[in-house]
Design a protein around this motif. Sequence first.
Motif, PDB file in Angstrom:
ATOM      1  N   LYS A   1      60.871  67.780  62.862  1.00 44.25           N
ATOM      2  CA  LYS A   1      61.746  68.602  63.701  1.00 44.25           C
ATOM      3  C   LYS A   1      62.672  69.512  62.895  1.00 44.25           C
ATOM      4  O   LYS A   1      62.908  70.663  63.304  1.00 44.25           O
ATOM      5  CB  LYS A   1      62.554  67.721  64.656  1.00 44.25           C
ATOM      6  CG  LYS A   1      63.535  66.760  64.008  1.00 44.25           C
ATOM      7  CD  LYS A   1      64.265  65.953  65.090  1.00 44.25           C
ATOM      8  CE  LYS A   1      65.291  65.015  64.506  1.00 44.25           C
ATOM      9  NZ  LYS A   1      65.989  64.240  65.582  1.00 44.25           N
ATOM     10  N   SER A   2      63.172  69.081  61.745  1.00 41.01           N
ATOM     11  CA  SER A   2      64.042  69.966  60.962  1.00 41.01           C
ATOM     12  C   SER A   2      63.246  71.124  60.373  1.00 41.01           C
ATOM     13  O   SER A   2      63.770  72.232  60.197  1.00 41.01           O
ATOM     14  CB  SER A   2      64.741  69.183  59.849  1.00 41.01           C
ATOM     15  OG  SER A   2      63.803  68.665  58.914  1.00 41.01           O
TER      16      SER A   2
ATOM     17  N   SER B   1      60.289  67.478  68.151  1.00 40.53           N
ATOM     18  CA  SER B   1      61.074  66.285  68.458  1.00 40.53           C
ATOM     19  C   SER B   1      60.818  65.127  67.502  1.00 40.53           C
ATOM     20  O   SER B   1      61.608  64.179  67.453  1.00 40.53           O
ATOM     21  CB  SER B   1      60.794  65.824  69.895  1.00 40.53           C
ATOM     22  OG  SER B   1      59.415  65.535  70.081  1.00 40.53           O
ATOM     23  N   LYS B   2      59.731  65.166  66.751  1.00 40.89           N
ATOM     24  CA  LYS B   2      59.415  64.087  65.826  1.00 40.89           C
ATOM     25  C   LYS B   2      60.338  64.146  64.602  1.00 40.89           C
ATOM     26  O   LYS B   2      60.506  65.206  63.999  1.00 40.89           O
ATOM     27  CB  LYS B   2      57.960  64.174  65.365  1.00 40.89           C
ATOM     28  CG  LYS B   2      56.943  63.816  66.436  1.00 40.89           C
ATOM     29  CD  LYS B   2      56.954  62.324  66.729  1.00 40.89           C
ATOM     30  CE  LYS B   2      55.836  61.951  67.688  1.00 40.89           C
ATOM     31  NZ  LYS B   2      55.841  60.502  67.975  1.00 40.89           N
ATOM     32  N   PRO B   3      60.937  63.025  64.186  1.00 42.95           N
ATOM     33  CA  PRO B   3      61.839  63.035  63.033  1.00 42.95           C
ATOM     34  C   PRO B   3      61.208  63.625  61.771  1.00 42.95           C
ATOM     35  O   PRO B   3      61.890  64.284  60.982  1.00 42.95           O
ATOM     36  CB  PRO B   3      62.176  61.547  62.850  1.00 42.95           C
ATOM     37  CG  PRO B   3      62.010  60.954  64.204  1.00 42.95           C
ATOM     38  CD  PRO B   3      60.864  61.691  64.825  1.00 42.95           C
ATOM     39  N   THR B   4      59.911  63.414  61.579  1.00 41.81           N
ATOM     40  CA  THR B   4      59.243  63.896  60.366  1.00 41.81           C
ATOM     41  C   THR B   4      59.205  65.416  60.301  1.00 41.81           C
ATOM     42  O   THR B   4      59.295  66.000  59.220  1.00 41.81           O
ATOM     43  CB  THR B   4      57.812  63.348  60.292  1.00 41.81           C
ATOM     44  OG1 THR B   4      57.862  61.919  60.318  1.00 41.81           O
ATOM     45  CG2 THR B   4      57.104  63.804  59.021  1.00 41.81           C
TER      46      THR B   4
END
Length: 235
Positions: A98-99, A93-96
Amino acid sequence: MCGRFAMDETVDELITEFVIVTGEQPENWTPDWRNSFNIKPTQHVATVFESARDGAAPVRRLEGARWSLLPSWAREEKLKYPTFNARSETAASKPTFKSSVVSKRAIIPARGYFEWKTVGKTKTPFFVRDPDHSLAFAGLYSWWRASPDDDWMLTATILTRQAEGPLAEIHDRTPVTLPAHMRDVWLDATVSGDQQLVDAAVDTSRQVELDLYEVAPIGRDADGPELIEPVKPLF
């Protein structure tokens, strides 16, 4: 937490297990990392991952990566927060991260890692390992470049989980270490990763039995096999 770890010739054997399946490395290929007994964040580490292009079958790759992940959207190489570890509970879930959980998962081989037990102002180093095998840390990777004119740089992070048992007496976090049967699942580029996959990796990591022992104080620039020698006989 994992802030220092070791790679040596036994790790090379584990790397061979990963890449021999595809045989993608050229005959005279030279790795862009070096074996070391005192690897620190931002240094290059051996990183195994799978990638697929234009609908082709995934290819397993082995490259050196900067140990501290930089998401592709980062504007500068130096971030305001450390990214050499990613908490397994929040990575999806963390933007850093998650991808990378979705499609850029990796394995970082290691001989073992160091952890420090703090009592008052005293910090005592320990080495954590599997006495019979090298370790396969569950990791994430990302490609980053400062500008469109720069080359892409591979960067990576190591997932951590809550420590349990004797490890918890040293530190409250430990790397997610994958058993053999989970490694291909974690690397599979055809699988879209999510928190459920991360949780499965964490659950299976509890099957890897690790031991630990005290080692001598470690200088920042020290290196060599003596760093992982116990300060007193194990038996």
